[in-house]
Design a protein around this motif. Sequence first.
Motif, PDB file in Angstrom:
ATOM      1  N   ASP A 153      72.053 -53.420  84.709  1.00 41.42           N
ATOM      2  CA  ASP A 153      72.322 -52.077  84.216  1.00 41.42           C
ATOM      3  C   ASP A 153      71.157 -51.575  83.374  1.00 41.42           C
ATOM      4  O   ASP A 153      70.787 -50.412  83.441  1.00 41.42           O
ATOM      5  CB  ASP A 153      73.625 -52.059  83.417  1.00 41.42           C
ATOM      6  CG  ASP A 153      74.823 -52.304  84.319  1.00 41.42           C
ATOM      7  OD1 ASP A 153      74.927 -51.627  85.356  1.00 41.42           O
ATOM      8  OD2 ASP A 153      75.637 -53.187  84.001  1.00 41.42           O
ATOM      9  N   ILE A 154      70.566 -52.471  82.592  1.00 45.87           N
ATOM     10  CA  ILE A 154      69.406 -52.134  81.756  1.00 45.87           C
ATOM     11  C   ILE A 154      68.436 -53.314  81.781  1.00 45.87           C
ATOM     12  O   ILE A 154      68.853 -54.468  81.726  1.00 45.87           O
ATOM     13  CB  ILE A 154      69.815 -51.872  80.291  1.00 45.87           C
ATOM     14  CG1 ILE A 154      70.875 -50.777  80.209  1.00 45.87           C
ATOM     15  CG2 ILE A 154      68.596 -51.522  79.438  1.00 45.87           C
ATOM     16  CD1 ILE A 154      71.543 -50.669  78.849  1.00 45.87           C
ATOM     17  N   SER A 155      67.157 -52.994  81.841  1.00 45.78           N
ATOM     18  CA  SER A 155      66.099 -53.991  81.691  1.00 45.78           C
ATOM     19  C   SER A 155      65.109 -53.485  80.666  1.00 45.78           C
ATOM     20  O   SER A 155      64.793 -52.296  80.648  1.00 45.78           O
ATOM     21  CB  SER A 155      65.342 -54.207  83.009  1.00 45.78           C
ATOM     22  OG  SER A 155      66.190 -54.639  84.037  1.00 45.78           O
ATOM     23  N   VAL A 156      64.627 -54.368  79.830  1.00 47.37           N
ATOM     24  CA  VAL A 156      63.501 -54.048  78.963  1.00 47.37           C
ATOM     25  C   VAL A 156      62.326 -54.814  79.546  1.00 47.37           C
ATOM     26  O   VAL A 156      62.388 -56.038  79.710  1.00 47.37           O
ATOM     27  CB  VAL A 156      63.763 -54.416  77.490  1.00 47.37           C
ATOM     28  CG1 VAL A 156      62.502 -54.203  76.658  1.00 47.37           C
ATOM     29  CG2 VAL A 156      64.921 -53.590  76.938  1.00 47.37           C
ATOM     30  N   ILE A 157      61.285 -54.058  79.863  1.00 48.52           N
ATOM     31  CA  ILE A 157      60.134 -54.623  80.573  1.00 48.52           C
ATOM     32  C   ILE A 157      58.854 -54.408  79.779  1.00 48.52           C
ATOM     33  O   ILE A 157      58.796 -53.560  78.886  1.00 48.52           O
ATOM     34  CB  ILE A 157      59.986 -53.966  81.960  1.00 48.52           C
ATOM     35  CG1 ILE A 157      59.782 -52.452  81.784  1.00 48.52           C
ATOM     36  CG2 ILE A 157      61.171 -54.260  82.844  1.00 48.52           C
ATOM     37  CD1 ILE A 157      59.077 -51.777  82.907  1.00 48.52           C
ATOM     38  N   HIS A 158      57.831 -55.160  80.140  1.00 49.33           N
ATOM     39  CA  HIS A 158      56.494 -54.919  79.595  1.00 49.33           C
ATOM     40  C   HIS A 158      55.973 -53.620  80.198  1.00 49.33           C
ATOM     41  O   HIS A 158      56.111 -53.394  81.411  1.00 49.33           O
ATOM     42  CB  HIS A 158      55.546 -56.068  79.939  1.00 49.33           C
ATOM     43  CG  HIS A 158      55.925 -57.358  79.296  1.00 49.33           C
ATOM     44  ND1 HIS A 158      55.704 -57.615  77.961  1.00 49.33           N
ATOM     45  CD2 HIS A 158      56.528 -58.459  79.800  1.00 49.33           C
ATOM     46  CE1 HIS A 158      56.158 -58.826  77.669  1.00 49.33           C
ATOM     47  NE2 HIS A 158      56.667 -59.356  78.766  1.00 49.33           N
ATOM     48  N   ALA A 159      55.372 -52.770  79.381  1.00 49.89           N
ATOM     49  CA  ALA A 159      54.835 -51.497  79.869  1.00 49.89           C
ATOM     50  C   ALA A 159      53.834 -51.710  80.995  1.00 49.89           C
ATOM     51  O   ALA A 159      53.732 -50.892  81.915  1.00 49.89           O
ATOM     52  CB  ALA A 159      54.198 -50.714  78.723  1.00 49.89           C
ATOM     53  N   SER A 160      53.127 -52.809  80.965  1.00 51.02           N
ATOM     54  CA  SER A 160      52.134 -53.107  82.000  1.00 51.02           C
ATOM     55  C   SER A 160      52.765 -53.339  83.371  1.00 51.02           C
ATOM     56  O   SER A 160      52.059 -53.353  84.386  1.00 51.02           O
ATOM     57  CB  SER A 160      51.307 -54.331  81.596  1.00 51.02           C
ATOM     58  OG  SER A 160      52.164 -55.462  81.440  1.00 51.02           O
ATOM     59  N   ALA A 161      54.097 -53.491  83.435  1.00 51.80           N
ATOM     60  CA  ALA A 161      54.787 -53.700  84.712  1.00 51.80           C
ATOM     61  C   ALA A 161      55.014 -52.395  85.461  1.00 51.80           C
ATOM     62  O   ALA A 161      55.434 -52.419  86.618  1.00 51.80           O
ATOM     63  CB  ALA A 161      56.121 -54.401  84.475  1.00 51.80           C
ATOM     64  N   GLU A 162      54.742 -51.266  84.816  1.00 54.64           N
ATOM     65  CA  GLU A 162      54.916 -49.966  85.471  1.00 54.64           C
ATOM     66  C   GLU A 162      53.760 -49.729  86.431  1.00 54.64           C
ATOM     67  O   GLU A 162      52.594 -49.823  86.047  1.00 54.64           O
ATOM     68  CB  GLU A 162      54.953 -48.836  84.427  1.00 54.64           C
ATOM     69  CG  GLU A 162      56.146 -48.893  83.519  1.00 54.64           C
ATOM     70  CD  GLU A 162      57.441 -48.409  84.162  1.00 54.64           C
ATOM     71  OE1 GLU A 162      57.515 -48.234  85.398  1.00 54.64           O
ATOM     72  OE2 GLU A 162      58.397 -48.217  83.409  1.00 54.64           O
ATOM     73  N   HIS A 163      54.111 -49.400  87.694  1.00 50.92           N
ATOM     74  CA  HIS A 163      53.075 -49.191  88.716  1.00 50.92           C
ATOM     75  C   HIS A 163      53.271 -47.884  89.464  1.00 50.92           C
ATOM     76  O   HIS A 163      52.943 -47.787  90.642  1.00 50.92           O
ATOM     77  CB  HIS A 163      53.053 -50.363  89.694  1.00 50.92           C
ATOM     78  CG  HIS A 163      52.775 -51.670  89.045  1.00 50.92           C
ATOM     79  ND1 HIS A 163      51.571 -51.977  88.439  1.00 50.92           N
ATOM     80  CD2 HIS A 163      53.555 -52.757  88.870  1.00 50.92           C
ATOM     81  CE1 HIS A 163      51.621 -53.192  87.934  1.00 50.92           C
ATOM     82  NE2 HIS A 163      52.814 -53.693  88.162  1.00 50.92           N
ATOM     83  N   GLY A 164      53.830 -46.889  88.814  1.00 51.93           N
ATOM     84  CA  GLY A 164      53.952 -45.582  89.454  1.00 51.93           C
ATOM     85  C   GLY A 164      55.386 -45.178  89.698  1.00 51.93           C
ATOM     86  O   GLY A 164      56.318 -45.975  89.623  1.00 51.93           O
ATOM     87  N   MET A 165      55.552 -43.912  90.007  1.00 50.69           N
ATOM     88  CA  MET A 165      56.877 -43.318  90.162  1.00 50.69           C
ATOM     89  C   MET A 165      57.614 -43.763  91.423  1.00 50.69           C
ATOM     90  O   MET A 165      58.815 -43.550  91.540  1.00 50.69           O
ATOM     91  CB  MET A 165      56.762 -41.795  90.155  1.00 50.69           C
ATOM     92  CG  MET A 165      56.241 -41.271  88.840  1.00 50.69           C
ATOM     93  SD  MET A 165      57.340 -41.697  87.494  1.00 50.69           S
ATOM     94  CE  MET A 165      57.382 -40.185  86.626  1.00 50.69           C
ATOM     95  N   GLU A 166      56.928 -44.375  92.364  1.00 53.81           N
ATOM     96  CA  GLU A 166      57.572 -44.842  93.603  1.00 53.81           C
ATOM     97  C   GLU A 166      58.025 -46.297  93.501  1.00 53.81           C
ATOM     98  O   GLU A 166      58.623 -46.836  94.434  1.00 53.81           O
ATOM     99  CB  GLU A 166      56.622 -44.672  94.801  1.00 53.81           C
ATOM    100  CG  GLU A 166      56.183 -43.228  95.028  1.00 53.81           C
ATOM    101  CD  GLU A 166      57.357 -42.283  95.244  1.00 53.81           C
ATOM    102  OE1 GLU A 166      58.269 -42.635  96.011  1.00 53.81           O
ATOM    103  OE2 GLU A 166      57.358 -41.202  94.627  1.00 53.81           O
ATOM    104  N   GLN A 167      57.773 -46.936  92.389  1.00 53.24           N
ATOM    105  CA  GLN A 167      58.137 -48.337  92.184  1.00 53.24           C
ATOM    106  C   GLN A 167      59.645 -48.515  92.301  1.00 53.24           C
ATOM    107  O   GLN A 167      60.421 -47.711  91.783  1.00 53.24           O
ATOM    108  CB  GLN A 167      57.646 -48.782  90.802  1.00 53.24           C
ATOM    109  CG  GLN A 167      57.842 -50.242  90.512  1.00 53.24           C
ATOM    110  CD  GLN A 167      57.141 -50.644  89.213  1.00 53.24           C
ATOM    111  OE1 GLN A 167      56.463 -49.844  88.571  1.00 53.24           O
ATOM    112  NE2 GLN A 167      57.306 -51.895  88.834  1.00 53.24           N
ATOM    113  N   THR A 168      60.083 -49.583  92.968  1.00 54.16           N
ATOM    114  CA  THR A 168      61.515 -49.810  93.184  1.00 54.16           C
ATOM    115  C   THR A 168      62.038 -51.084  92.533  1.00 54.16           C
ATOM    116  O   THR A 168      63.238 -51.351  92.587  1.00 54.16           O
ATOM    117  CB  THR A 168      61.835 -49.873  94.695  1.00 54.16           C
ATOM    118  OG1 THR A 168      61.083 -50.952  95.282  1.00 54.16           O
ATOM    119  CG2 THR A 168      61.501 -48.558  95.387  1.00 54.16           C
TER     120      THR A 168
END
Length: 192
Positions: free
Chosen positions: A87-102
């Motif tokens: 339901d919720i994940s807290v992730i490292h900001a560096s794991a973001e790879h764009g708006m199409e990431q699934t």
Amino acid sequence: MTESSLPDWVFPPQEGFVAEDLDRIPQLPAHTELIDGSLVFVSPQASFHTRAVDLLVDALRHAAPADLRARREMSVILGERQRPEPDISVIHASAEHGMEQTFYRAEDVVLVVEVVSPESAGRDHDRKPVLYAEAGIAHFWLVENQSGRPAIYVYELDPVTRSYALTGIHRDRLKVSAPFDVDIDLARIDRL
């Protein structure tokens, strides 16, 4: 409806599905999870579930340090045949790879939160905590509905046993220092 008019994913491969299949299967219902190689479909959620997620996501986003992000309903690849959608994940900001990431990978995740629904209780209590712990996710919160108010069970990974140890149960206020300082008035759910 005949067998030939059914989507291909109705008939799983003999060895089961793998995590990457969720991005390739056309017409797959939203929020489909992969647990032990099997597709799991999510039922409509009750108001408590939605409000508990909203309350926690908002609080986590405000409390998280700059290098972390709180995300709702994004799948996490834990292994070849495991891709649950916390339901919720807290992730490292560096794991973001764009708006199409699934999805995110287990090593990107610091905390997962599951808000228990009647249809998911078995998975949320039994299977998912084991999978998250085995994948090395350090923090796990389980949220139960107790008369319309959240009761949050906070767990931390024991590195020796690779299983979760309960560190607290929070009913009126959630105040913890790990994975970062968080202080949430849980009664705010009444105003959402």
